[in-house]
Each structure stands twice: as C-alpha cells, then as structure tokens.
Design a protein around this motif. Structure first.
Motif, mmCIF file in Angstrom:
data_model
loop_
_atom_site.group_PDB
_atom_site.id
_atom_site.type_symbol
_atom_site.label_atom_id
_atom_site.label_comp_id
_atom_site.label_asym_id
_atom_site.label_seq_id
_atom_site.Cartn_x
_atom_site.Cartn_y
_atom_site.Cartn_z
ATOM 1 N N GLN A 118 34.560 34.658 47.206
ATOM 2 C CA GLN A 118 35.224 35.821 46.600
ATOM 3 C C GLN A 118 34.934 35.854 45.095
ATOM 4 O O GLN A 118 34.751 34.806 44.478
ATOM 5 C CB GLN A 118 36.744 35.729 46.770
ATOM 6 C CG GLN A 118 37.232 35.708 48.204
ATOM 7 C CD GLN A 118 38.754 35.861 48.272
ATOM 8 O OE1 GLN A 118 39.459 35.732 47.276
ATOM 9 N NE2 GLN A 118 39.259 36.159 49.469
ATOM 10 N N LEU A 145 36.319 37.956 41.336
ATOM 11 C CA LEU A 145 37.169 38.964 40.698
ATOM 12 C C LEU A 145 36.648 39.206 39.290
ATOM 13 O O LEU A 145 36.029 38.336 38.679
ATOM 14 C CB LEU A 145 38.648 38.560 40.693
ATOM 15 C CG LEU A 145 39.180 37.403 39.836
ATOM 16 C CD1 LEU A 145 39.403 37.814 38.394
ATOM 17 C CD2 LEU A 145 40.507 36.921 40.397
ATOM 18 N N VAL A 151 36.742 41.906 44.014
ATOM 19 C CA VAL A 151 37.752 42.858 43.540
ATOM 20 C C VAL A 151 37.584 43.075 42.036
ATOM 21 O O VAL A 151 37.394 42.108 41.282
ATOM 22 C CB VAL A 151 39.194 42.352 43.830
ATOM 23 C CG1 VAL A 151 40.218 43.448 43.559
ATOM 24 C CG2 VAL A 151 39.338 41.837 45.262
ATOM 25 N N TYR A 194 39.513 44.441 38.821
ATOM 26 C CA TYR A 194 40.870 44.761 38.353
ATOM 27 C C TYR A 194 40.828 45.470 37.001
ATOM 28 O O TYR A 194 39.966 45.183 36.169
ATOM 29 C CB TYR A 194 41.691 43.479 38.181
ATOM 30 C CG TYR A 194 41.994 42.780 39.489
ATOM 31 C CD1 TYR A 194 43.139 43.089 40.207
ATOM 32 C CD2 TYR A 194 41.123 41.823 40.010
ATOM 33 C CE1 TYR A 194 43.418 42.459 41.408
ATOM 34 C CE2 TYR A 194 41.396 41.189 41.214
ATOM 35 C CZ TYR A 194 42.541 41.507 41.908
ATOM 36 O OH TYR A 194 42.820 40.886 43.098
ATOM 37 N N SER A 197 41.170 47.619 41.927
ATOM 38 C CA SER A 197 42.612 47.568 41.705
ATOM 39 C C SER A 197 42.932 48.423 40.490
ATOM 40 O O SER A 197 42.551 48.110 39.360
ATOM 41 C CB SER A 197 43.045 46.111 41.495
ATOM 42 O OG SER A 197 44.376 46.052 41.082
ATOM 43 N N CYS A 231 45.221 40.685 37.203
ATOM 44 C CA CYS A 231 44.279 40.247 38.242
ATOM 45 C C CYS A 231 44.745 38.984 38.965
ATOM 46 O O CYS A 231 44.753 38.937 40.201
ATOM 47 C CB CYS A 231 42.885 40.063 37.653
ATOM 48 S SG CYS A 231 42.757 38.970 36.226
ATOM 49 N N HIS A 232 45.154 37.971 38.227
ATOM 50 C CA HIS A 232 45.469 36.687 38.883
ATOM 51 C C HIS A 232 46.711 36.783 39.758
ATOM 52 O O HIS A 232 46.777 36.197 40.826
ATOM 53 C CB HIS A 232 45.627 35.595 37.827
ATOM 54 C CG HIS A 232 44.467 35.551 36.888
ATOM 55 N ND1 HIS A 232 43.177 35.391 37.334
ATOM 56 C CD2 HIS A 232 44.380 35.701 35.546
ATOM 57 C CE1 HIS A 232 42.355 35.428 36.299
ATOM 58 N NE2 HIS A 232 43.060 35.624 35.202
ATOM 59 N N HIS A 268 45.728 38.936 42.807
ATOM 60 C CA HIS A 268 44.794 38.230 43.693
ATOM 61 C C HIS A 268 45.516 37.171 44.515
ATOM 62 O O HIS A 268 45.247 36.993 45.703
ATOM 63 C CB HIS A 268 43.638 37.614 42.889
ATOM 64 C CG HIS A 268 42.383 37.522 43.705
ATOM 65 N ND1 HIS A 268 41.497 38.565 43.848
ATOM 66 C CD2 HIS A 268 41.897 36.514 44.477
ATOM 67 C CE1 HIS A 268 40.511 38.202 44.658
ATOM 68 N NE2 HIS A 268 40.735 36.955 45.056
ATOM 69 N N PHE A 309 44.941 38.575 48.078
ATOM 70 C CA PHE A 309 43.573 38.262 48.516
ATOM 71 C C PHE A 309 43.209 36.786 48.607
ATOM 72 O O PHE A 309 42.304 36.417 49.349
ATOM 73 C CB PHE A 309 42.553 38.960 47.600
ATOM 74 C CG PHE A 309 42.710 40.445 47.560
ATOM 75 C CD1 PHE A 309 42.468 41.208 48.689
ATOM 76 C CD2 PHE A 309 43.137 41.089 46.404
ATOM 77 C CE1 PHE A 309 42.625 42.585 48.671
ATOM 78 C CE2 PHE A 309 43.303 42.468 46.367
ATOM 79 C CZ PHE A 309 43.048 43.216 47.502
ATOM 80 N N GLY A 310 43.858 35.936 47.824
ATOM 81 C CA GLY A 310 43.468 34.527 47.779
ATOM 82 C C GLY A 310 43.661 33.857 49.135
ATOM 83 O O GLY A 310 44.595 34.172 49.870
ATOM 84 N N THR A 336 41.324 32.310 36.181
ATOM 85 C CA THR A 336 41.082 32.404 37.618
ATOM 86 C C THR A 336 41.637 31.186 38.382
ATOM 87 O O THR A 336 42.036 31.334 39.546
ATOM 88 C CB THR A 336 39.569 32.615 37.856
ATOM 89 O OG1 THR A 336 39.149 33.749 37.084
ATOM 90 C CG2 THR A 336 39.251 32.880 39.312
ATOM 91 N N SER A 359 39.244 27.880 42.660
ATOM 92 C CA SER A 359 39.036 29.088 41.862
ATOM 93 C C SER A 359 38.658 28.703 40.440
ATOM 94 O O SER A 359 39.335 27.880 39.835
ATOM 95 C CB SER A 359 40.310 29.927 41.787
ATOM 96 O OG SER A 359 41.225 29.587 42.768
#
Ligand code: MIC
Ligand code: SF4
Length: 641
Positions: free
Chosen positions: A31, A33, A60, A62, A93, A100-101, A104, A108-109, A122, A132
C-alpha cells in the motif's frame, strides 16, 4: 533463532538483499499513501514514469496539509491530485475527511502488510501491526509503479511495557518517556517493537500515538503485535476480515531492550525546540500559557477527543488562553457530534478547526509573539508554528486540557478524578469522502487538471568527477527539514513550484542563503550530526539541488533525508573523523577529485583549498545508490534504464 514482528513482515516481502543488519534490502510494497504537501510532487514524478495504473494493492491520496485556501494554489493542487489519482487507480480522500495517518489506520491499514507514505509519520500504521514507513515522494512514486522500496536492514529494538498507566497519564507520556531515554537520534537505523504485559491495556489509537512519535526517535519504524486489541479495533471499523494475528517468536533476538514501568510514569512535557527535551509537567508548573492546540496525527483519535470533552464538560477555559481542537477524521468528528461530546467541547470556549493537520504544520493558528503554546503534536521545531519566537511544548491531551483550564502549565493529576470514557463498540462508517478511481477502461477519458502553480520538475545535473565548490552554509547538529525547507501557510502552497520555494530555503538558519547559493552557482553545505531529521519532504533536497548544492558533508544523516539527497543527485558525504567538521568554515573553497573512484571505494579525500587541509570523507553507498548518484539522481537513473 526466531524472528521479530518486523523481521517476519520483511521476510514475507523481501524482493532482494540479505536480512543482515546494515545491508540493503528491497521490499515489495502493498500500500502507499500520499498527502497533498508532498503528493503533488510525487504524482508529477509518477507521471514521468509513463505508467497507466498503480500496481499496488491500495494507494490513497489524502488532502490534509494545505487546506487553507488563501489563493488559488492549494485548490489547484487538490484538483490536480484528485484527477491524477482517479486516472491512475488511486483512491482520493477529500479535504475534510481527515489526517492521512488517522484515516489510513481507521479505514485501510492491514496487519502484516507493507505501507510507505510520503510523510514521515506513516509509521502510525505500526499501531495495528503494519510495517509502515515514511519515504520521499520519488520512492513512493516508484512503489506505486510496482517498484521495490529500498532500505538498510535495520537493527531490532524492543520496548517492554509493564504495569498500567495511572489516571491522567497517557500514551503520549510513553512517547515522551522513550524520547527522553533515547533522544531524537536514538532510533536511527532501528525498528522499535513494543511489547510486554503493559500493551494489553493499550487500545489501537494509543498504540498509534506511540508508533507515530517513533518518527521523532529517527527510527525506521515502530510496530506493535497484532492481537485481540487489534482485532477489536478492526471489528469496530467493520473490517474484522483484515485481521491476522502477528507476534514475535519467543526466541527473537533484539539489539537493545528497554523496560518502562507504566505504574511509575508521570505526565511529561517536551520543551522548545526539540521533542526529546523532556521534563515532568510538575517541574514547569505555573508557567503562563497563551495557546493550547489539541489534534494532529499523534493525538486526534476518538478516544483522545472523548477524554478531552469529558475533562472540559461544564467548564470554561481560561480567558487568557486560546484553545483549538482538530479531530483527526470525519469519523471522529461525526461520532463526537452524535454522542454530544462536541457540544461539551464547544461550550468550554474551544475553537473547532477542521479535520486536518492545521496548526501542526503552521497552517493557521500561529501563536502570539513570544507566546507559549502547549500542543498535543509530535514536533516543536523552531519556527514550525509560524511564529518565530514562540515556545512550543509537546504534551498529552490531559496536560493540554489542564493548561487550557488554568492558563498555566499544570499537572493534570490536579484536576481531580479522571472521568470514565467509554468507547462505543462500533465506529460510524461512512466512506463517502473517499472517492474511488475510475475503472481502467475509462482512465483515458480523465483529464488531469493542472493549475498555473505547477512548475516543471527541476532537472538535476549528472555527477561530475571533479567538484570544486564553495561552502555556502555551515550548520550545527540536528538540523531539521523545517530548517532546510520550512513549511507553514505562506510557503506550503508552493510545494509544486520549486523556483518560488527556493526563496525560503534555510530561512530559519540564514535568510541570505538562497541569494548566496544562486550567486555561487554550485556550492556545498556542511552539517553536524543527524542532518535532515524530521519530515520526509523531498523538497528539502530538491530545493537545494535547484539552488546548485552538489554535496552535503555532515557528521551523520537522518534516514529519509539521506535517501532524498541521493534521489536528487546530491552527494551525502560523512566525515570519517567527526572532529574534521571544525576544519571547514563557511566561504571555504573545497575540492573533490576522483568522485567516481571515491564512490566505488567508499572513501574520498577532500581538499580544503582555502586552508590547504586534507579531510577524509566516507561515501559508502549500496551499488544501487552509487548508480543513482553517478546518473545525477533517481529520475535521471530511471530514464537511463
Ligand atoms: C511534517 O509533519 O513535517 C509533515 C508536513 O507532515 C511532513 C511532510 C511534509 O513536509 O510535507 C512529514 O512529516 O513528512
Ligand atoms: Fe500532519 Fe502534523 Fe501529522 Fe505532519 S505531523 S502529518 S503536519 S498532523
């Protein structure tokens, strides 16, 4: 010999290299971001790769940093990111959906997967057992294109938690305690695994506060096991199917083990201007406070916000204090509102900001002149708040509320009894602010919208074998990326406009730097230890490159920044003998001959043409890094290949 959690994930994702500490490994990335302040550049870089669709399982984009739109720039960049994301298979997003974090982690994580993001925090994803890491935009672009992510195989550290947090002491105090123990350099080259009986009582948001701030230790990342607590969180997010159990083997070996007894922990505070400048809150009691900010990717979860609301309920904040609250996501804000807690926050006199980074990145809410600001954030670097002479302190939400109510630094344990905070069994799920990309078949019909603020990517020069250049700047230890390329509301909108951005390079250290560098044409920067700590922003390398900086010579470098310098074709060289730092002054003319041979042998001799002195420098890079440096940067190297 057994494996640590991180070693297990690395083993499952190893594309090439040997899992030996210090050697280069390449990892398959599941993944990615990006956020908007680094995303525009990352997508411009992705576009130059000429690929139609991303090859990751999920990517993703953001929008959370540049949300103050005081001109067309940020809005244009948002439209660019939205359109480029849709075209190439990336989820978008929307602004307002959250940091974002935080988002996520919620949506999503996945434990056991790999994630890289063009943002240094991250590692927040380590809170659910995900590997991450923060990376430069170019590395994220490469991973979106299916390329591996290269890191140096880290050492493994373990922190064992015993006991239980006392009321008014929270996860943030654990982060500050580990910073007090290890310092901002203490995690360099290591992955920090958290374990021990004490983690059983830490929820996922609390674990994420801790992995988030592992960034401030300089660690490659931080990680918790994936256990019943993780399963519970994913279930509440309607994602139990994403759960897998993950723990280290009982015979896993660690390079360092640290014990923290949670029973003993007190409320802590990091003083200006470094996150490791940690003392107890009670030792600063009575210090007058002007501003309190609660939020950021460190402390903006529903759990944090519910605690804040409960502590503020039926109280009014001190008239001399300005209090801001930024919930981490739309999910957090909606649930705060549904249960009435938001009303308690508003009634107290707090100022509600949108779900975004906001004051953390100087996007508004700068303190008054010489103001004292207590923030639940992760960084208090000089000037980052937007007020040059402000004193920013990092604290837990509990300590933040205590200061907002009393107008001075106050040990939160003096607030009485900690109200009981009950987490709802299910989170409210509404993903309408995440726009999926168009199908591959329709991708050609999507037009990428570029505003006038998007300037062409600066081209790096190929590496020369002989480099003669003057020292344009000499700085000390722990220089952050906020020193090199400041952020804030006035500058951030120009992240896709390197020529304009260059006027602010090293602004915190020396405002005359850009002009001097331009006059010199080519130059060299001298740094102390841990040069480039902090953010993943590749602008801290791209902008100096644009200004003609060909090499940075320092005592040591922070991990992501060293990678960004290499990607930009700037030589990151280290003093073989750190004391030689004293043998170079600003304005000296330096000569490097035989750069190519030096890259091959790992050592190069520098001649200080001004003083006549010879200085040995280390340039031990991996084969891949040597090729990138010889080509003059990652994009040039990618084009050649
Ligand atoms: C930060 O906290 O410094 C940032 C802004 O999130 C950065 C990214 C950036 O500079 O855009 C980070 O941490 O990587
Ligand atoms: Fe945003 Fe601050 Fe987190 Fe960086 S540290 S991602 S600016 S909230």
């Amino acid at each position: 010999m057994g494996y640590t959690i991180a070693q297990k994930i690395i083993k499952n994702h190893l594309v090439s290299g040997e899992m030996r500490v210090g050697s280069e490994i390449a990892l398959r990335i599941d993944q990615t971001l990006t956020q908007d302040a680094t995303g525009t550049m990352a997508y411009l870089e992705f576009e130059t790769m000429g690929l139609k669709r991303v090859k990751t399982e999920k990517s993703v984009a953001y929008i959370d940093h540049n949300t103050l739109q005081s001109g067309f720039e940020n809005a244009d960049d948002h439209r660019y990111i939205q359109s480029v994301a849709s075209k190439h298979g990336i989820y978008f997003s929307r602004p307002g959906n959250g940091i974002c974090h935080q988002v996520h982690l919620e949506r999503f994580g996945i434990p056991g997967k790999t994630l890289i993001g063009s943002d240094s925090h991250t590692p927040t994803g380590g809170g659910i057992g995900m590997l991450s890491m923060g990376a430069g935009g170019m590395d994220v672009a490469a991973a979106m294109g299916g390329g591996a992510y290269y890191i140096t195989m880290p050492k493994m550290y373990k922190v064992n938690l015993t006991g239980k947090l006392k009321p008014f002491v929270s996860a943030k105090d654990i982060s500050l305690e580990i910073l007090r123990i290890l310092s901002v350099k203490g995690g360099v080259g290591a992955i920090i695994e958290w374990g021990g009986e004490g983690i059983k009582n830490l929820s996922v948001p609390e674990r994420a506060t801790i992995t988030n701030m592992g960034t401030e230790l300089g660690a490659t990342t931080s990680i918790f096991p994936s256990d019943e607590v993780t399963r519970e969180f994913l279930r509440a997010e309607g994602r139990e199917q994403d759960y897998i159990p993950l723990e280290s083997d009982t015979d896993a070996v660690y390079d360092k083990v640290i014990e923290i007894d949670l029973n003993e922990l007190k409320p802590l505070i990091a003083c200006p201007h470094s996150p490791d400048n940690v003392v107890t809150v009670e030792s600063l009691k009575g210090t007058k406070v002007d501003q309190v900010c609660i939020g950021s990717c460190t402390n903006s979860s529903l759990f944090d916000m519910l605690k804040v609301a409960a502590l503020l309920k039926d109280k009014t904040i001190k008239e001399s204090v300005s209090l801001s609250i930024s919930p981490g996501s739309k999910q957090v804000l909606t649930m705060l509102s549904d249960c009435g807690a938001l009303s308690d926050i508003i009634a107290s006199g707090a100022r509600l900001l949108e779900c975004a980074c906001g004051p953390c990145i100087g996007m508004g809410f700068s303190p008054n002149s010489a103001g004292v600001s207590l923030r639940t954030f992760n960084r208090n670097f000089e000037g980052r708040s937007g007020t040059a002479d402000a004193g920013v302190y990092l604290v837990s939400p509990e300590t933040a509320v205590a200061a907002a109510l009393t107008g001075e630094i106050t040990d939160p344990r003096l607030l009485g009894t900690m109200p009981q905070v009950n987490m709802p069994p299910n989170f409210k799920i509404n993903d309408t602010a995440v726009i999926p990309p168009v199908s591959e078949a329709s991708a050609d019909s999507v037009a990428v919208l570029r505003g006038p603020n998007i300037k062409p990517f600066p081209e790096s020069k190929p590496q020369a074998d002989v480099l003669k250049a003057t020292v344009s700047l000499k700085v000390g230890d722990n220089i952050t990326t906020d020193h090199i390329m400041p952020a804030g509301a006035k500058i951030l909108p120009y992240r896709s406009n390197i020529p304009y951005l260059s006027n602010f390079c090293f602004g915190v250290c020396d405002k005359s730097f850009p002009e001097r560098a331009k006059e010199l044409g080519e130059s060299i920067v001298i740094g102390g230890s841990n040069y480039g700590q902090g953010s993943s922003r590749e602008h801290a390398a791209l902008v100096p490159m644009y200004l003609g900086v060909r090499a940075v010579i320092s005592k040591s470098f922070a991990r992501i920044h060293a990678a960004n310098l290499i990607n930009s074709g700037i030589l990151p060289l280290t003093f073989k003998n750190p004391d030689d730092y004293d043998k170079i002054s600003e304005g000296d003319l330096l000569g490097l001959t035989g750069v190519f041979a030096g890259l091959d042998s790992g050592e190069i001799t520098l001649k200080n043409e001004t003083s006549g002195e010879k200085i040995k420098l280390l340039c031990s890079f991996t084969e891949r890094q040597k090729k990138i440096l010889k080509a003059g940067g990652l994009l040039a190297y990618a084009k050649e290949n």
